[in-house]
Design a protein around this motif. Structure first.
Motif, PDB file in Angstrom:
ATOM      1  N   ASN A 122       0.837  -1.192   0.000  1.00 49.30           N
ATOM      2  CA  ASN A 122       0.000   0.000   0.000  1.00 49.30           C
ATOM      3  C   ASN A 122       0.875   1.244   0.000  1.00 49.30           C
ATOM      4  OD1 ASN A 122      -2.488  -1.312   0.049  1.00 49.30           O
ATOM      5  ND2 ASN A 122      -2.449  -1.511   2.275  1.00 49.30           N
ATOM      6  N   TYR A 123       0.421   2.256  -0.723  1.00 51.84           N
ATOM      7  CA  TYR A 123       1.087   3.554  -0.737  1.00 51.84           C
ATOM      8  C   TYR A 123       0.068   4.632  -0.394  1.00 51.84           C
ATOM      9  CZ  TYR A 123       4.860   1.099  -3.073  1.00 51.84           C
ATOM     10  OH  TYR A 123       5.866   0.211  -3.372  1.00 51.84           O
ATOM     11  N   LEU A 124       0.493   5.596   0.390  1.00 53.53           N
ATOM     12  CA  LEU A 124      -0.340   6.760   0.640  1.00 53.53           C
ATOM     13  C   LEU A 124       0.072   7.842  -0.347  1.00 53.53           C
ATOM     14  CD1 LEU A 124      -1.692   8.154   3.875  1.00 53.53           C
ATOM     15  CD2 LEU A 124      -0.571   9.746   2.331  1.00 53.53           C
ATOM     16  N   VAL A 125      -0.891   8.363  -1.085  1.00 53.48           N
ATOM     17  CA  VAL A 125      -0.629   9.400  -2.076  1.00 53.48           C
ATOM     18  C   VAL A 125      -1.276  10.692  -1.614  1.00 53.48           C
ATOM     19  CG1 VAL A 125      -0.865  10.106  -4.474  1.00 53.48           C
ATOM     20  CG2 VAL A 125      -0.554   7.686  -3.917  1.00 53.48           C
ATOM     21  N   ASN A 126      -0.478  11.733  -1.489  1.00 59.40           N
ATOM     22  CA  ASN A 126      -1.010  13.061  -1.170  1.00 59.40           C
ATOM     23  C   ASN A 126      -0.894  13.932  -2.412  1.00 59.40           C
ATOM     24  OD1 ASN A 126      -2.090  14.932   0.863  1.00 59.40           O
ATOM     25  ND2 ASN A 126      -0.197  16.070   0.481  1.00 59.40           N
ATOM     26  N   ALA A 127      -1.979  14.600  -2.763  1.00 57.36           N
ATOM     27  CA  ALA A 127      -2.033  15.369  -4.001  1.00 57.36           C
ATOM     28  C   ALA A 127      -2.493  16.785  -3.721  1.00 57.36           C
ATOM     29  CB  ALA A 127      -2.975  14.701  -4.993  1.00 57.36           C
ATOM     30  N   TYR A 128      -1.862  17.738  -4.409  1.00 60.71           N
ATOM     31  CA  TYR A 128      -2.306  19.132  -4.297  1.00 60.71           C
ATOM     32  C   TYR A 128      -1.932  19.901  -5.554  1.00 60.71           C
ATOM     33  CZ  TYR A 128       2.561  19.777  -2.672  1.00 60.71           C
ATOM     34  OH  TYR A 128       3.935  19.760  -2.537  1.00 60.71           O
ATOM     35  N   SER A 129      -2.583  21.049  -5.725  1.00 60.22           N
ATOM     36  CA  SER A 129      -2.290  21.927  -6.849  1.00 60.22           C
ATOM     37  C   SER A 129      -1.095  22.796  -6.509  1.00 60.22           C
ATOM     38  CB  SER A 129      -3.506  22.802  -7.176  1.00 60.22           C
ATOM     39  OG  SER A 129      -4.636  22.002  -7.457  1.00 60.22           O
ATOM     40  N   THR A 130      -0.141  22.885  -7.441  1.00 56.86           N
ATOM     41  CA  THR A 130       1.080  23.654  -7.214  1.00 56.86           C
ATOM     42  C   THR A 130       0.907  25.101  -7.673  1.00 56.86           C
ATOM     43  OG1 THR A 130       1.995  23.044  -9.370  1.00 56.86           O
ATOM     44  CG2 THR A 130       2.476  21.576  -7.511  1.00 56.86           C
ATOM     45  N   LEU A 131       1.886  25.919  -7.331  1.00 60.52           N
ATOM     46  CA  LEU A 131       1.836  27.335  -7.674  1.00 60.52           C
ATOM     47  C   LEU A 131       1.851  27.563  -9.181  1.00 60.52           C
ATOM     48  CD1 LEU A 131       4.338  28.680  -4.987  1.00 60.52           C
ATOM     49  CD2 LEU A 131       1.845  28.778  -4.910  1.00 60.52           C
TER      50      LEU A 131
END
Length: 386
Positions: free
Chosen positions: A307-316
């Motif tokens: 299992n992998y935890l993926v964190n995602a967000y919008s960059t500048l």
């Protein structure tokens, strides 16, 4: 509905001897943008869920806050869509499956009564199934146990209301936490000033419930027992708050949050559910490249036996950054960027049954038109990154 689609498809040629049939098997990697010929159309995607055929249902809001449901196949191609009547507005995440159908919560005008909607994928229909007359301004909807559900609303005289919904979608109990005057006006003012997310969830077989909601002017994350009785919370302020929370593993959390106008991420956090602590105690990692006024989310993605935890967000710079973490140690193991010229705002990431992952985002085309963007990364490509 016209679909503008960028589909990257690789085909594997299966050739055999003599007169065997030649088959083409898609890798199911795609990046699709869904447009509309209607003037002034704007889309605010809210959630996505995988269907039995490997395709996806997407829940979205339009510019006038009316409700829009889209179905695509496993290659990212448009199949059908439905825009609900004008009296139905303000859908909230999440899409939930029960039996053969899918369900979500929205509002019925004129008083924004919380309303349950049913999606029948085979018949390609979306219908209002039940209204919860005394409960208005829905904020979030989620699973409590496999057969029960949680509904978070915001009534005008009490503020936050947490409700448990039984199998069959009848109300079992409801809890209030504050007596807030002019609650709806406070909620509207807070939403206009902040890009905060409201959510509700549970873990440990439903024995611990958590929700993120406006509590006496602050966006606090509250913990309750299985009956909705408050046990503790993570206190914040009007400008410092949690954007998203993921409960996983052995009662661990990952949080995306904003503190002192900076964006942070904390992984493998063990919450204190029977006490009140400050948001500052989370001691997360500063995400300097995150565009903090937009969403940030986490998901657990299983690949083979890991299992992998993926964190995602919008960059500048308008791309989406996927940060992969080892599930056991919490160490970062890979980074992938998604996007190009037109800016993307991540909405949701989900694992797929074939061990790939799908990313739902909002794309802004030519600086003006907001559209639905759905992309899939297959298992082989994920393994190459790790």
């Amino acid at each position: 509905m016209k679909r503008i689609s960028i589909i990257i498809s690789a085909f594997i040629l299966l050739a055999a001897c003599d007169d065997d049939v030649i088959e083409f098997t898609p890798t199911e990697k795609f990046n699709s943008i869904f447009d509309s010929p209607k003037e002034g159309s704007d889309y605010n995607p809210l959630d996505v869920i995988e269907t039995d055929d490997g395709g996806f249902l997407i829940l979205s809001a339009l510019a006038n806050e009316s409700i829009f449901v889209l179905k695509v196949n496993n290659r990212g191609d448009f199949q059908w869509s439905q825009e609900l009547e004008p009296q139905f507005v303000k859908a909230v995440p999440n899409l939930i499956r029960q039996g053969d159908n899918y369900y979500f919560i929205g509002s019925s005008q004129p008083d924004f009564t919380a309303t349950l909607f049913e999606i029948n994928e085979l018949e390609q229909t979306v219908e209002a199934l039940r209204s919860y007359t005394a409960y208005r301004k829905p904020l979030a909807f989620n699973i409590l146990t496999p057969d029960t559900y949680l509904l978070l609303t915001y009534n005008d005289t009490t503020g936050t209301i947490l409700s448990k919904i039984q199998d069959g979608f009848a109300m079992e109990w409801a809890r209030k936490y504050d007596d807030t005057k002019n609650a709806h006006q406070q909620l509207e003012a807070f939403q206009n000033a902040n890009n905060a997310e409201f959510f509700v969830g549970a873990y440990n077989a439903g024995s611990v419930i958590y929700f993120n909601s406006l509590r006496e002017g602050n966006l606090d994350m509250t913990f309750t027992n299985e009956q909705g009785i408050e046990t503790g919370k993570i206190s914040s302020s009007a400008s410092n708050y949690i954007n998203s929370a993921l409960s996983y593993g052995n009662s661990l959390f990952s949080f995306n949050y904003v503190f002192s106008n900076q964006a942070y991420f904390v992984n493998t956090y063990q919450p204190i559910v029977n006490d009140s602590v400050s948001l500052q105690t989370l001691e997360g990692e500063l995400m300097q490249d995150r565009l903090r006024i937009q969403s940030a989310i986490s998901a657990v993605i299983p690949i083979s036996t890991t299992n992998y935890l993926v964190n995602a967000y919008s960059t500048l710079d308008g791309r989406i950054k996927l940060n992969f973490y080892d599930f056991a140690s919490g160490e970062q193991v890979a980074i992938k960027y998604i996007g190009g010229i037109d800016p993307l705002e991540v909405v949701e990431i989900i694992p797929t049954r074939d061990e790939g992952m799908t990313i739902l985002s909002k794309i802004t085309i030519a600086g003006a038109k907001n559209r639905i963007n759905l992309s899939k990364i297959p298992k082989d490509e994920i393994l190459e990154m790790l």
